[in-house]
Design a protein around this motif. Structure first.
Motif, PDB file in Angstrom:
ATOM      1  N   TYR A 126      29.518  23.614  27.677  1.00 17.30           N
ATOM      2  CA  TYR A 126      30.209  24.988  27.385  1.00 17.30           C
ATOM      3  C   TYR A 126      31.195  25.231  28.643  1.00 17.30           C
ATOM      4  CZ  TYR A 126      30.223  29.963  26.868  1.00 17.30           C
ATOM      5  OH  TYR A 126      30.588  31.395  26.456  1.00 17.30           O
ATOM      6  N   PRO A 127      32.364  25.485  28.345  1.00 16.61           N
ATOM      7  CA  PRO A 127      33.682  25.423  28.854  1.00 16.61           C
ATOM      8  C   PRO A 127      33.666  26.858  29.823  1.00 16.61           C
ATOM      9  CG  PRO A 127      34.264  25.993  26.875  1.00 16.61           C
ATOM     10  CD  PRO A 127      32.832  25.730  26.813  1.00 16.61           C
ATOM     11  N   ILE A 128      33.542  26.603  31.168  1.00 21.23           N
ATOM     12  CA  ILE A 128      33.880  27.946  31.919  1.00 21.23           C
ATOM     13  C   ILE A 128      34.754  27.419  33.241  1.00 21.23           C
ATOM     14  CG2 ILE A 128      32.815  29.319  33.670  1.00 21.23           C
ATOM     15  CD1 ILE A 128      30.203  29.076  32.239  1.00 21.23           C
ATOM     16  N   PHE A 129      35.797  28.180  33.324  1.00 21.23           N
ATOM     17  CA  PHE A 129      36.862  27.686  34.482  1.00 21.23           C
ATOM     18  C   PHE A 129      36.466  28.240  35.807  1.00 21.23           C
ATOM     19  CE2 PHE A 129      39.193  27.261  30.436  1.00 21.23           C
ATOM     20  CZ  PHE A 129      39.599  25.967  30.508  1.00 21.23           C
ATOM     21  N   PHE A 130      36.110  27.480  36.838  1.00 17.70           N
ATOM     22  CA  PHE A 130      35.756  28.093  38.103  1.00 17.70           C
ATOM     23  C   PHE A 130      36.372  27.188  39.305  1.00 17.70           C
ATOM     24  CE2 PHE A 130      32.047  25.982  36.340  1.00 17.70           C
ATOM     25  CZ  PHE A 130      31.913  24.938  37.139  1.00 17.70           C
ATOM     26  N   ASP A 131      36.924  27.616  40.433  1.00 16.35           N
ATOM     27  CA  ASP A 131      37.435  26.909  41.597  1.00 16.35           C
ATOM     28  C   ASP A 131      36.247  26.322  42.346  1.00 16.35           C
ATOM     29  OD1 ASP A 131      38.777  25.734  43.621  1.00 16.35           O
ATOM     30  OD2 ASP A 131      40.551  27.257  43.666  1.00 16.35           O
ATOM     31  N   GLN A 132      36.169  25.009  42.624  1.00 17.69           N
ATOM     32  CA  GLN A 132      35.097  24.435  43.480  1.00 17.69           C
ATOM     33  C   GLN A 132      35.450  24.365  44.830  1.00 17.69           C
ATOM     34  OE1 GLN A 132      33.235  20.930  41.456  1.00 17.69           O
ATOM     35  NE2 GLN A 132      34.824  20.936  39.967  1.00 17.69           N
ATOM     36  N   HIS A 133      36.570  25.079  45.269  1.00 12.84           N
ATOM     37  CA  HIS A 133      37.087  25.128  46.696  1.00 12.84           C
ATOM     38  C   HIS A 133      36.903  26.686  47.120  1.00 12.84           C
ATOM     39  CE1 HIS A 133      37.976  20.830  46.608  1.00 12.84           C
ATOM     40  NE2 HIS A 133      38.582  21.010  45.470  1.00 12.84           N
ATOM     41  N   LEU A 134      36.414  26.772  48.305  1.00 13.51           N
ATOM     42  CA  LEU A 134      36.381  28.137  49.018  1.00 13.51           C
ATOM     43  C   LEU A 134      37.957  28.405  49.430  1.00 13.51           C
ATOM     44  CD1 LEU A 134      33.172  28.840  50.865  1.00 13.51           C
ATOM     45  CD2 LEU A 134      34.079  30.261  49.026  1.00 13.51           C
ATOM     46  N   ALA A 135      38.423  29.606  49.236  1.00 16.81           N
ATOM     47  CA  ALA A 135      39.655  29.963  49.677  1.00 16.81           C
ATOM     48  C   ALA A 135      39.425  30.526  51.156  1.00 16.81           C
ATOM     49  CB  ALA A 135      40.295  31.227  48.812  1.00 16.81           C
ATOM     50  N   GLN A 136      40.270  30.648  52.063  1.00 14.79           N
ATOM     51  CA  GLN A 136      40.219  30.894  53.394  1.00 14.79           C
ATOM     52  C   GLN A 136      40.835  32.429  53.332  1.00 14.79           C
ATOM     53  OE1 GLN A 136      38.454  29.353  55.854  1.00 14.79           O
ATOM     54  NE2 GLN A 136      38.200  27.928  54.015  1.00 14.79           N
ATOM     55  N   LEU A 137      40.118  33.460  54.309  1.00 15.73           N
ATOM     56  CA  LEU A 137      40.857  34.646  54.684  1.00 15.73           C
ATOM     57  C   LEU A 137      42.320  34.466  55.322  1.00 15.73           C
ATOM     58  CD1 LEU A 137      37.750  36.606  55.820  1.00 15.73           C
ATOM     59  CD2 LEU A 137      38.969  36.691  53.577  1.00 15.73           C
ATOM     60  N   ILE A 138      43.148  35.333  55.096  1.00 18.08           N
ATOM     61  CA  ILE A 138      44.404  35.307  55.723  1.00 18.08           C
ATOM     62  C   ILE A 138      44.422  36.139  56.816  1.00 18.08           C
ATOM     63  CG2 ILE A 138      47.088  35.716  55.574  1.00 18.08           C
ATOM     64  CD1 ILE A 138      46.481  35.191  52.479  1.00 18.08           C
ATOM     65  N   GLU A 139      44.513  35.607  58.147  1.00 17.90           N
ATOM     66  CA  GLU A 139      44.515  36.567  59.230  1.00 17.90           C
ATOM     67  C   GLU A 139      45.978  36.971  59.506  1.00 17.90           C
ATOM     68  OE1 GLU A 139      41.746  37.518  60.835  1.00 17.90           O
ATOM     69  OE2 GLU A 139      40.447  35.936  59.961  1.00 17.90           O
ATOM     70  N   PRO A 140      46.313  38.288  59.766  1.00 11.08           N
ATOM     71  CA  PRO A 140      47.567  38.642  59.899  1.00 11.08           C
ATOM     72  C   PRO A 140      48.105  38.357  61.383  1.00 11.08           C
ATOM     73  CG  PRO A 140      46.397  40.378  59.092  1.00 11.08           C
ATOM     74  CD  PRO A 140      45.353  39.559  59.322  1.00 11.08           C
TER      75      PRO A 140
END
Length: 336
Positions: free
Chosen positions: A87-101
């Motif tokens: 069953y095709p589901i698209f998802f990213d396997q890497h966590l994104a980081q928060l952007i600190e101003p």
């Protein structure tokens, strides 16, 4: 920008994972998916429509490490679901980081900006801090079709009769799959496969073939293979290599294809792309990156190079395929 978190209280974390569902005639039961994941993780899980995706929301977690562990467990569960059920589901396997101003930011007098997050990617949100969504939409990276684009595309299409050649049909299918996937590496490899399927198999010049024949005959007539099993095995490998290099390598053919369609690629990219100055080098770089991804699971290049390579290969695949379906096939000429 939209405030995501409460910005007060004890440290606690929420995990967001966007899922892009393949629209099938029998769509997956999303509430059931969230419920079963909650049972596996022993944590609250909800799912709701996002900006072009379905948003999984998990938590709260008392520590960021727990949210990180839940992310990797969830990815394993989703992979098992996709593979087991095909069953095709698209998802990213890497966590994104928060952007600190880099400098203090304030939206309203009582609402400082502690961090920015992109909810189009998996991300852990610290609920006790003021975190804002950057507002990145899936449409920023996915193809979007406006009415005038539909009209222009059909208007420019060729009225040639008859079916497309088999290799062109395969290239078209690879191109469409590359456009559909949300995984950057698979998108890149998909566009390269599209181009590879159009490469001509070209035999080496007669003088080179004659030299290969002489070398092969010398090895076959020698007694080197009789020394021991290792020598025999290595001799067979050398003979196999000689047989295989009667044709130019796929990387060489790939470079020739790019050069044969240089005008169309330039028109598609515009004059601003720096790789247009040396398309031979561009083709070598792209194929090297393709090999790194396929064999090592990594780009093997700096972030800036990855972006330029992605833009180039997308434009190249589009230009070559359009050139072949809208007119006579471009003959691949011999290029060093």
């Amino acid at each position: 920008m939209k405030l995501i978190s409460d910005g007060y209280g004890d440290p606690r974390y929420t995990l967001y994972i966007p899922l892009v569902m393949h629209r099938l005639s029998r769509p997956i039961d999303l509430p059931l998916l969230a419920n079963e994941l909650g049972k596996k993780l022993s944590v609250g899980v909800t799912i709701s429509p996002g900006s072009g995706w379905e948003q999984l929301r998990m938590g709260p977690f008392a520590a960021e490490a727990l949210a990180n562990e839940a992310f990797h467990r969830t990815i394993r569960y989703l992979v098992a679901l996709c593979v087991q059920c095909q069953y095709p589901i698209f998802f990213d396997q890497h966590l994104a980081q928060l952007i600190e101003p880099a400098m203090p930011m304030v939206i309203f007098p009582e609402s400082p900006v502690d961090a920015l997050a992109n909810l189009a990617c998996p991300v852990i949100i610290p609920e006790h801090r003021h975190v804002y969504d950057t507002g990145v939409l899936l449409g920023n990276v996915d193809p979007q079709l406006a009415s005038h684009q539909l009209i222009d595309a059909l208007g420019s299409a060729s009225d040639l009769r008859g079916p497309l050649p088999a290799r062109v049909r395969l290239a078209v299918e690879a191109y469409i799959v590359a456009c559909a996937t949300h995984a950057p590496m698979m998108k890149f490899v998909g566009f390269v496969i599209c181009l590879e399927s159009l490469c001509e198999q070209e035999t080496r010049p007669s003088n080179e073939l004659a030299a290969l024949h002489t070398i092969r005959t010398a090895i076959e007539n020698s007694d080197v293979a009789e020394n021991d099993a290792v020598h025999a095995e290595m001799a067979d490998l050398v003979l196999d290599t000689i047989r295989n290099i009667r044709h130019f390598s796929i990387s060489t053919q790939f470079r020739k294809l790019i050069m044969a369609h240089a005008a169309g690629i330039t028109a598609e990219l515009g004059q601003g792309h720096p790789w247009l100055k040396d398309m031979k080098k561009a083709a070598r770089t792209i194929y090297k990156m393709r090999s790194k991804i396929v064999h090592e699971g990594k780009w093997g290049a700096e972030y800036e190079t990855v972006g330029m390579a992605m833009n180039f290969v997308k434009a190249a695949a589009k230009a070559v395929v359009l050139g072949l379906i809208n007119g006579p096939s471009a003959k691949v000429s011999s290029v060093d």
